[in-house]
Design a protein around this motif. Structure first.
Motif, PDB file in Angstrom:
ATOM      1  N   VAL A  94       0.850  -1.184   0.000  1.00 53.15           N
ATOM      2  CA  VAL A  94       0.000   0.000   0.000  1.00 53.15           C
ATOM      3  C   VAL A  94       0.890   1.239   0.000  1.00 53.15           C
ATOM      4  O   VAL A  94       1.787   1.363   0.834  1.00 53.15           O
ATOM      5  N   ASP A  95       0.656   2.128  -0.948  1.00 49.96           N
ATOM      6  CA  ASP A  95       1.328   3.426  -0.976  1.00 49.96           C
ATOM      7  C   ASP A  95       0.280   4.487  -0.681  1.00 49.96           C
ATOM      8  O   ASP A  95      -0.806   4.470  -1.268  1.00 49.96           O
ATOM      9  N   LEU A  96       0.613   5.406   0.215  1.00 50.26           N
ATOM     10  CA  LEU A  96      -0.357   6.435   0.590  1.00 50.26           C
ATOM     11  C   LEU A  96      -0.793   7.266  -0.611  1.00 50.26           C
ATOM     12  O   LEU A  96      -1.953   7.668  -0.691  1.00 50.26           O
ATOM     13  N   GLU A  97       0.121   7.501  -1.558  1.00 53.55           N
ATOM     14  CA  GLU A  97      -0.236   8.272  -2.747  1.00 53.55           C
ATOM     15  C   GLU A  97      -1.333   7.578  -3.538  1.00 53.55           C
ATOM     16  O   GLU A  97      -2.211   8.233  -4.102  1.00 53.55           O
ATOM     17  N   GLU A  98      -1.287   6.251  -3.598  1.00 52.30           N
ATOM     18  CA  GLU A  98      -2.310   5.505  -4.334  1.00 52.30           C
ATOM     19  C   GLU A  98      -3.667   5.598  -3.637  1.00 52.30           C
ATOM     20  O   GLU A  98      -4.700   5.678  -4.299  1.00 52.30           O
ATOM     21  N   ILE A  99      -3.655   5.592  -2.312  1.00 48.51           N
ATOM     22  CA  ILE A  99      -4.908   5.745  -1.578  1.00 48.51           C
ATOM     23  C   ILE A  99      -5.484   7.132  -1.836  1.00 48.51           C
ATOM     24  O   ILE A  99      -6.680   7.286  -2.079  1.00 48.51           O
ATOM     25  N   ALA A 100      -4.617   8.138  -1.805  1.00 49.70           N
ATOM     26  CA  ALA A 100      -5.064   9.504  -2.070  1.00 49.70           C
ATOM     27  C   ALA A 100      -5.632   9.634  -3.481  1.00 49.70           C
ATOM     28  O   ALA A 100      -6.613  10.356  -3.697  1.00 49.70           O
ATOM     29  N   ALA A 101      -5.044   8.926  -4.441  1.00 56.31           N
ATOM     30  CA  ALA A 101      -5.547   8.974  -5.812  1.00 56.31           C
ATOM     31  C   ALA A 101      -6.891   8.254  -5.933  1.00 56.31           C
ATOM     32  O   ALA A 101      -7.774   8.698  -6.677  1.00 56.31           O
ATOM     33  N   ALA A 102      -7.062   7.172  -5.192  1.00 56.63           N
ATOM     34  CA  ALA A 102      -8.300   6.394  -5.263  1.00 56.63           C
ATOM     35  C   ALA A 102      -9.445   7.051  -4.491  1.00 56.63           C
ATOM     36  O   ALA A 102     -10.612   6.895  -4.851  1.00 56.63           O
ATOM     37  N   TYR A 103      -9.100   7.758  -3.418  1.00 57.47           N
ATOM     38  CA  TYR A 103     -10.110   8.379  -2.558  1.00 57.47           C
ATOM     39  C   TYR A 103      -9.783   9.867  -2.422  1.00 57.47           C
ATOM     40  O   TYR A 103      -8.968  10.251  -1.587  1.00 57.47           O
ATOM     41  N   PRO A 104     -10.421  10.709  -3.230  1.00 56.46           N
ATOM     42  CA  PRO A 104     -10.087  12.142  -3.235  1.00 56.46           C
ATOM     43  C   PRO A 104     -10.199  12.827  -1.872  1.00 56.46           C
ATOM     44  O   PRO A 104      -9.495  13.800  -1.616  1.00 56.46           O
ATOM     45  N   GLU A 105     -11.059  12.315  -0.991  1.00 60.19           N
ATOM     46  CA  GLU A 105     -11.236  12.944   0.325  1.00 60.19           C
ATOM     47  C   GLU A 105     -10.230  12.427   1.357  1.00 60.19           C
ATOM     48  O   GLU A 105     -10.228  12.879   2.501  1.00 60.19           O
ATOM     49  N   TYR A 106      -9.364  11.494   0.974  1.00 50.73           N
ATOM     50  CA  TYR A 106      -8.446  10.841   1.912  1.00 50.73           C
ATOM     51  C   TYR A 106      -7.607  11.830   2.722  1.00 50.73           C
ATOM     52  O   TYR A 106      -7.587  11.780   3.952  1.00 50.73           O
ATOM     53  N   THR A 107      -6.889  12.737   2.050  1.00 43.30           N
ATOM     54  CA  THR A 107      -5.976  13.610   2.797  1.00 43.30           C
ATOM     55  C   THR A 107      -6.732  14.519   3.755  1.00 43.30           C
ATOM     56  O   THR A 107      -6.292  14.730   4.882  1.00 43.30           O
ATOM     57  N   GLU A 108      -7.874  15.025   3.326  1.00 43.01           N
ATOM     58  CA  GLU A 108      -8.652  15.897   4.218  1.00 43.01           C
ATOM     59  C   GLU A 108      -9.187  15.101   5.413  1.00 43.01           C
ATOM     60  O   GLU A 108      -9.154  15.582   6.545  1.00 43.01           O
ATOM     61  N   GLN A 109      -9.646  13.896   5.161  1.00 41.79           N
ATOM     62  CA  GLN A 109     -10.118  13.038   6.248  1.00 41.79           C
ATOM     63  C   GLN A 109      -8.988  12.704   7.228  1.00 41.79           C
ATOM     64  O   GLN A 109      -9.208  12.663   8.435  1.00 41.79           O
ATOM     65  N   MET A 110      -7.799  12.462   6.701  1.00 41.65           N
ATOM     66  CA  MET A 110      -6.659  12.151   7.576  1.00 41.65           C
ATOM     67  C   MET A 110      -6.333  13.346   8.476  1.00 41.65           C
ATOM     68  O   MET A 110      -6.077  13.177   9.661  1.00 41.65           O
ATOM     69  N   LYS A 111      -6.371  14.550   7.904  1.00 46.68           N
ATOM     70  CA  LYS A 111      -6.101  15.745   8.710  1.00 46.68           C
ATOM     71  C   LYS A 111      -7.101  15.859   9.856  1.00 46.68           C
ATOM     72  O   LYS A 111      -6.715  16.122  11.000  1.00 46.68           O
ATOM     73  N   VAL A 112      -8.379  15.659   9.550  1.00 45.40           N
ATOM     74  CA  VAL A 112      -9.426  15.755  10.575  1.00 45.40           C
ATOM     75  C   VAL A 112      -9.205  14.698  11.646  1.00 45.40           C
ATOM     76  O   VAL A 112      -9.225  14.986  12.846  1.00 45.40           O
ATOM     77  N   ARG A 113      -8.978  13.462  11.225  1.00 46.01           N
ATOM     78  CA  ARG A 113      -8.806  12.359  12.197  1.00 46.01           C
ATOM     79  C   ARG A 113      -7.560  12.546  13.045  1.00 46.01           C
ATOM     80  O   ARG A 113      -7.585  12.321  14.256  1.00 46.01           O
TER      81      ARG A 113
END
Length: 97
Positions: free
Chosen positions: A71-90
């Motif tokens: 798993v690469d975090l960049e790939e998760i961010a590409a697959a789920y556009p809200e990923y980085t914002e959700q991570m910041k909140v969490r």
């Protein structure tokens, strides 16, 4: 549907995530990239905490049995556009604890 995760640093910027869910188990190797974390606004957080929250996030979006081996975090961010914002909140919420 109970899930448990065991996360272990195995190399610089690489974490082994072992999971168990519904009588099945497996593992994935999660790669973090400091440059990506900085660009995504996640550079100020502990990497292992980012991996923990990412694993939980991913489990909310797909069955753990379907987790990729790598798993690469960049790939998760590409697959789920809200990923980085959700991570910041969490992560901000965890920081506040």
């Amino acid at each position: 549907m109970e899930k448990s995760f065991d996360i272990e640093l195995v190399n610089q910027n690489e974490y082994l995530v072992r999971w168990a869910s519904e009588g099945q188990s497996g593992e994935s190797l999660v790669h973090t990239n400091p440059e990506f974390l900085a660009e995504a606004g996640l550079g100020g957080f502990d990497e292992q905490l980012v991996v923990e929250e990412t694993t939980t996030y991913l489990a909310e979006h797909q069955p753990v049995i379907d987790f990729p081996q790598t798993v690469d975090l960049e790939e998760i961010a590409a697959a789920y556009p809200e990923y980085t914002e959700q991570m910041k909140v969490r992560l901000d919420a965890k920081r506040g604890l």
